[in-house]
Design an enzyme around this catalytic site. Structure first.
Site, PDB file in Angstrom:
ATOM      1  N   ARG A  93       0.845  -1.187   0.000  1.00 28.47           N
ATOM      2  CA  ARG A  93       0.000   0.000   0.000  1.00 28.47           C
ATOM      3  C   ARG A  93       0.886   1.246   0.000  1.00 28.47           C
ATOM      4  NH1 ARG A  93      -4.926   1.834   4.185  1.00 28.47           N
ATOM      5  NH2 ARG A  93      -5.119   3.956   3.341  1.00 28.47           N
ATOM      6  N   ASP A 170     -17.816   0.156   3.082  1.00 25.55           N
ATOM      7  CA  ASP A 170     -18.354   0.815   4.279  1.00 25.55           C
ATOM      8  C   ASP A 170     -18.249   2.341   4.216  1.00 25.55           C
ATOM      9  OD1 ASP A 170     -15.578   0.256   6.607  1.00 25.55           O
ATOM     10  OD2 ASP A 170     -15.748   1.396   4.752  1.00 25.55           O
ATOM     11  N   TYR A 264     -14.598  10.082  -1.704  1.00 26.74           N
ATOM     12  CA  TYR A 264     -13.488   9.687  -2.583  1.00 26.74           C
ATOM     13  C   TYR A 264     -13.402  10.521  -3.855  1.00 26.74           C
ATOM     14  CZ  TYR A 264     -11.742   5.754   0.064  1.00 26.74           C
ATOM     15  OH  TYR A 264     -11.151   4.987   1.035  1.00 26.74           O
TER      16      TYR A 264
HETATM   17  N1  LIG Z   1     -14.747  -2.391   1.395  1.00 29.06           N
HETATM   18  C1  LIG Z   1     -14.461  -1.459   2.308  1.00 29.06           C
HETATM   19  O1  LIG Z   1     -15.138  -0.439   2.399  1.00 29.06           O
HETATM   20  C2  LIG Z   1     -13.283  -1.663   3.231  1.00 29.06           C
HETATM   21  C3  LIG Z   1     -13.196  -1.003   4.479  1.00 29.06           C
HETATM   22  C4  LIG Z   1     -12.053  -1.209   5.262  1.00 29.06           C
HETATM   23  C5  LIG Z   1     -11.049  -2.077   4.815  1.00 29.06           C
HETATM   24  N2  LIG Z   1     -11.203  -2.684   3.589  1.00 29.06           N
HETATM   25  C6  LIG Z   1     -10.216  -3.624   3.068  1.00 29.06           C
HETATM   26  O2  LIG Z   1     -10.060  -4.708   3.991  1.00 29.06           O
HETATM   27  C7  LIG Z   1      -8.777  -5.304   3.735  1.00 29.06           C
HETATM   28  C8  LIG Z   1      -8.025  -5.511   5.033  1.00 29.06           C
HETATM   29  O3  LIG Z   1      -7.588  -4.266   5.457  1.00 29.06           O
HETATM   30  P1  LIG Z   1      -6.456  -4.176   6.598  1.00 29.06           P
HETATM   31  O4  LIG Z   1      -6.059  -2.751   6.692  1.00 29.06           O
HETATM   32  O5  LIG Z   1      -6.905  -4.878   7.808  1.00 29.06           O
HETATM   33  O6  LIG Z   1      -5.257  -5.025   5.934  1.00 29.06           O
HETATM   34  P2  LIG Z   1      -4.135  -5.899   6.685  1.00 29.06           P
HETATM   35  O7  LIG Z   1      -2.939  -5.907   5.789  1.00 29.06           O
HETATM   36  O8  LIG Z   1      -4.020  -5.498   8.085  1.00 29.06           O
HETATM   37  O9  LIG Z   1      -4.764  -7.386   6.694  1.00 29.06           O
HETATM   38  C9  LIG Z   1      -5.029  -8.055   5.523  1.00 29.06           C
HETATM   39  C10 LIG Z   1      -4.651  -9.514   5.721  1.00 29.06           C
HETATM   40  O10 LIG Z   1      -4.855 -10.175   4.477  1.00 29.06           O
HETATM   41  C11 LIG Z   1      -3.853 -11.171   4.374  1.00 29.06           C
HETATM   42  N3  LIG Z   1      -3.715 -11.644   2.995  1.00 29.06           N
HETATM   43  C12 LIG Z   1      -3.116 -11.014   1.973  1.00 29.06           C
HETATM   44  N4  LIG Z   1      -3.191 -11.769   0.865  1.00 29.06           N
HETATM   45  C13 LIG Z   1      -3.862 -12.908   1.209  1.00 29.06           C
HETATM   46  C14 LIG Z   1      -4.251 -14.078   0.505  1.00 29.06           C
HETATM   47  N5  LIG Z   1      -3.936 -14.229  -0.796  1.00 29.06           N
HETATM   48  N6  LIG Z   1      -4.921 -15.038   1.166  1.00 29.06           N
HETATM   49  C15 LIG Z   1      -5.220 -14.882   2.475  1.00 29.06           C
HETATM   50  N7  LIG Z   1      -4.870 -13.795   3.213  1.00 29.06           N
HETATM   51  C16 LIG Z   1      -4.207 -12.818   2.561  1.00 29.06           C
HETATM   52  C17 LIG Z   1      -2.612 -10.501   4.913  1.00 29.06           C
HETATM   53  O11 LIG Z   1      -1.613 -11.441   5.250  1.00 29.06           O
HETATM   54  C18 LIG Z   1      -3.177  -9.732   6.104  1.00 29.06           C
HETATM   55  O12 LIG Z   1      -3.084 -10.486   7.280  1.00 29.06           O
HETATM   56  C19 LIG Z   1      -8.076  -4.371   2.738  1.00 29.06           C
HETATM   57  O13 LIG Z   1      -8.291  -4.832   1.412  1.00 29.06           O
HETATM   58  C20 LIG Z   1      -8.811  -3.074   2.926  1.00 29.06           C
HETATM   59  O14 LIG Z   1      -8.695  -2.199   1.824  1.00 29.06           O
HETATM   60  C21 LIG Z   1     -12.275  -2.502   2.804  1.00 29.06           C
HETATM   61  O1  LIG Z   2      -7.005   4.722   5.346  1.00 24.35           O
HETATM   62  P1  LIG Z   2      -7.733   3.658   6.127  1.00 24.35           P
HETATM   63  O2  LIG Z   2      -7.085   2.294   5.986  1.00 24.35           O
HETATM   64  O3  LIG Z   2      -8.020   4.027   7.552  1.00 24.35           O
HETATM   65  O4  LIG Z   2      -9.176   3.567   5.498  1.00 24.35           O
HETATM   66  C1  LIG Z   2      -9.269   3.181   4.154  1.00 24.35           C
HETATM   67  C2  LIG Z   2     -10.672   2.678   4.029  1.00 24.35           C
HETATM   68  O5  LIG Z   2     -11.528   3.822   4.140  1.00 24.35           O
HETATM   69  C3  LIG Z   2     -12.921   3.548   4.004  1.00 24.35           C
HETATM   70  O6  LIG Z   2     -13.327   2.744   5.136  1.00 24.35           O
HETATM   71  C4  LIG Z   2     -13.390   3.543   6.334  1.00 24.35           C
HETATM   72  C5  LIG Z   2     -14.823   3.899   6.667  1.00 24.35           C
HETATM   73  O7  LIG Z   2     -15.519   4.277   5.541  1.00 24.35           O
HETATM   74  C6  LIG Z   2     -14.761   5.035   7.682  1.00 24.35           C
HETATM   75  O8  LIG Z   2     -16.070   5.428   8.035  1.00 24.35           O
HETATM   76  C7  LIG Z   2     -14.030   4.563   8.919  1.00 24.35           C
HETATM   77  O9  LIG Z   2     -14.860   3.678   9.675  1.00 24.35           O
HETATM   78  O10 LIG Z   2     -12.841   3.882   8.640  1.00 24.35           O
HETATM   79  C8  LIG Z   2     -12.938   2.870   7.607  1.00 24.35           C
HETATM   80  C9  LIG Z   2     -11.621   2.172   7.477  1.00 24.35           C
HETATM   81  O11 LIG Z   2     -10.606   3.010   7.965  1.00 24.35           O
HETATM   82  C10 LIG Z   2     -13.197   2.832   2.688  1.00 24.35           C
HETATM   83  O12 LIG Z   2     -14.546   2.448   2.609  1.00 24.35           O
HETATM   84  C11 LIG Z   2     -12.331   1.617   2.542  1.00 24.35           C
HETATM   85  O13 LIG Z   2     -12.559   1.038   1.269  1.00 24.35           O
HETATM   86  C12 LIG Z   2     -10.873   1.991   2.679  1.00 24.35           C
HETATM   87  O14 LIG Z   2     -10.048   0.836   2.638  1.00 24.35           O
HETATM   88 MN   LIG Z   3     -14.668   1.150   0.563  1.00 33.03          MN
END
Ligand SMILES: NC(=O)c1ccc[n+]([C@@H]2O[C@H](COP(=O)([O-])OP(=O)(O)OC[C@H]3O[C@@H](n4cnc5c(N)ncnc54)[C@H](O)[C@@H]3O)[C@@H](O)[C@H]2O)c1
Ligand SMILES: O=P(O)(O)OC[C@H]1O[C@H](O[C@H]2[C@H](O)[C@@H](O)[C@@H](O)O[C@@H]2CO)[C@H](O)[C@@H](O)[C@@H]1O
Ligand SMILES: [Mn+2]
Length: 441
Positions: A93, A170, A264
């Protein structure tokens, strides 16, 4: 009442403990008999699992807890996969965010070149998880919020069109909580919204209370003055950079004062401002590594050292309760109304039918039914057509291993200034991602 077995894919995630605490808070609505953590990084997951194991033993000893890196163990005999993997973890990242800044281009987790690079890393592993689920638990549902959700959702549409996958974000939930607070409501659930867009690229255009009263005038007025900043400090994000993003929504909304925007959009409307505000040596990835990641892992280690979760600073991820809303909708056919990322198929009547759009859906045991949002204005249509073409080109580039299509995707991105910069970016990102991307030709 049936008790469910769930697998959290990406068990080493910084969000895992907060989500587990949220699941414990919702056991009356969504009973659980087993939680499995699955990750491909045993050591990283081990710390999170170690803390969660003790926490569960103390607070819900009836729930069976498993941590594993074995796909068969992880994906057998389950009802739901909750997927939040980050392929390449924070180290990548950081590169996604810093490499574009070298070229004066926005460096962001899911937007622009950073999101494209992240997407090229994520498609394969997410599809692999879906295949594991279908192999070992064919009746299970895959609840995906692994990012970049827009590209991952398009990839699952194209490559696994018949799979039971729900893609969710989210951000709208977080913003709606801020909207509700700004007009004196206690929860976003007091509002019924109409929204259209792509993931991380959308607009609210109608918001009403449960009696049908129009809330948009008050919300639009607040956002036009304050963005999504509210006086209710309990609703504000802990990080200054997030609060700055919420404030910037004021300038984003100015482009179409009849709507209120997803935060965003600032990266696409004000890339010059974002680059000026960016520190090329210390980006959001660094903030999270120094913040959330350090806190979660130190708290989990403390629980392990003390052999108790008593007094832990791990916090419940309240707003992640959307995940339970989603699982309940599938399990109990609850017809929950939620924003999901789904194939358009006319929900936005003047937009690409195969686009993965973010719109309100009614969710039941057969999955989501998108609500018709109707025609969208020329301004948003133009923006979304460019952005969805980028997202589709990235997925095609991955599937066809096409350097040319990836160059086209970067060139087409609204925040990349020229084909020359796009190619320089592509070669730089390709070098940084050579162990994650397919070999391109
Ligand atoms: N959709 C949303 O709105 C939203 C909100 C918050 C976070 N996220 C996403 O959630 C994910 C996790 O975020 P985080 O900050 O906790 O990341 P993180 O790096 O702390 O944890 C992610 C985990 O995924 C594991 N991983 C990576 N590749 C893998 C694979 N091929 N198989 C199994 N495990 C694997 C890593 O080893 C790690 O432990 C990210 O993609 C983040 O962008 C999405
Ligand atoms: O920079 P991060 O890792 O803190 O956040 C990136 C994510 O941001 C959004 O999720 C936010 C959420 O929308 C906000 O309200 C708050 O709860 O924190 C979340 C995670 O930090 C976004 O929706 C995700 O896709 C991003 O990964
Ligand atoms: Mn998102």
């Amino acid at each position: 009442m049936k008790q469910f077995s769930i697998t959290i894919a990406g068990g080493g995630s910084t969000f895992t403990p907060g989500i587990i605490l949220m699941l414990l808070e919702n056991l009356d609505r969504f009973p659980i008999k087993e939680i499995k953590l699955y990750d491909n990084d045993e050591e990283r997951q081990g710390t999170v699992a170690g803390g969660c194991r003790i926490l569960l033993k103390e607070r819900a000893p009836q729930i069976k807890f498993v941590e594993t890196i074995d796909p068969e163990e992880a994906f057998s005999n389950i009802d739901f996969v909750m997927a939040h993997i980050r392929v390449g973890k924070y180290a990548m990242r950081e590169k996604d965010e810093k490499i574009p800044l070298k070229y004066g281009v926005v460096g962001q987790e899911t937007c622009g070149p950073g999101g494209i690079a992240y997407g090229m890393r994520s498609i394969g592993p997410v599809i692999e998880l879906v295949d594991y689920m279908e192999k070992y638990s064919p009746d299970a549902w895959f609840l995906n919020y692994s990012n970049p959700a827009a590209i991952v959702a398009e990839a699952t549409r194209l490559l696994r069109p018949n799979s039971k996958i729900l893609n969710i974000c989210d951000m709208p939930i977080g913003i709606e909580e801020l909207m509700a607070a700004s007009i004196g409501l206690s929860s976003r659930k007091e509002m019924e919204v109409k929204y259209f867009g792509l993931n991380h690229f959308g607009w609210w255009f109608d918001i009403r209370d449960k009696e049908g009263n129009d809330l948009m005038p008050k919300i639009r007025e607040h956002v036009s003055k304050h963005g999504y900043v509210t006086v209710d400090e309990s609703k504000q994000h802990s990080d200054a950079s997030w609060n700055s993003t919420f404030a910037k929504a004021k300038d984003v909304q100015a482009l179409d004062p009849t709507t209120v925007p997803n935060t965003y959009l600032k990266y696409y409307f004000y890339p010059d401002y974002v680059v000026e505000q960016s520190n090329p040596d210390y980006t959001r990835a660094n903030e999270v590594m120094d913040g959330r990641e350090k806190l979660v892992f130190s708290e989990c280690q403390k629980i392990i050292d003390n052999q108790t979760a008593e007094g832990t600073e791990l916090e419940i991820d309240e707003h992640a309760s959307y995940i339970v809303d989603l699982a309940r909708a599938i399990a109990y056919n609850s017809k929950e109304r939620m924003l999901l990322i789904v194939e358009n198929n006319g929900a936005i009547s003047n937009f690409e039918p195969t686009a993965m759009v973010e719109v309100p859906c009614i969710v039941g045991s057969q999955g989501p039914e998108p609500l018709v949002m109707g025609e969208i204005p020329r301004f948003q249509k133009g923006l979304m057509e460019q952005q969805v073409a980028v997202e589709k080109l990235v997925v095609e580039a991955w599937a066809e291993k096409s350097y040319q299509k990836l160059w086209q995707a970067l060139t087409l991105s609204k925040i990349v200034p020229s084909a020359k910069v796009a190619k320089d970016l592509l070669d730089d990102l390709y070098e940084a991602n050579k162990v994650y991307w397919p070999e391109l030709s």
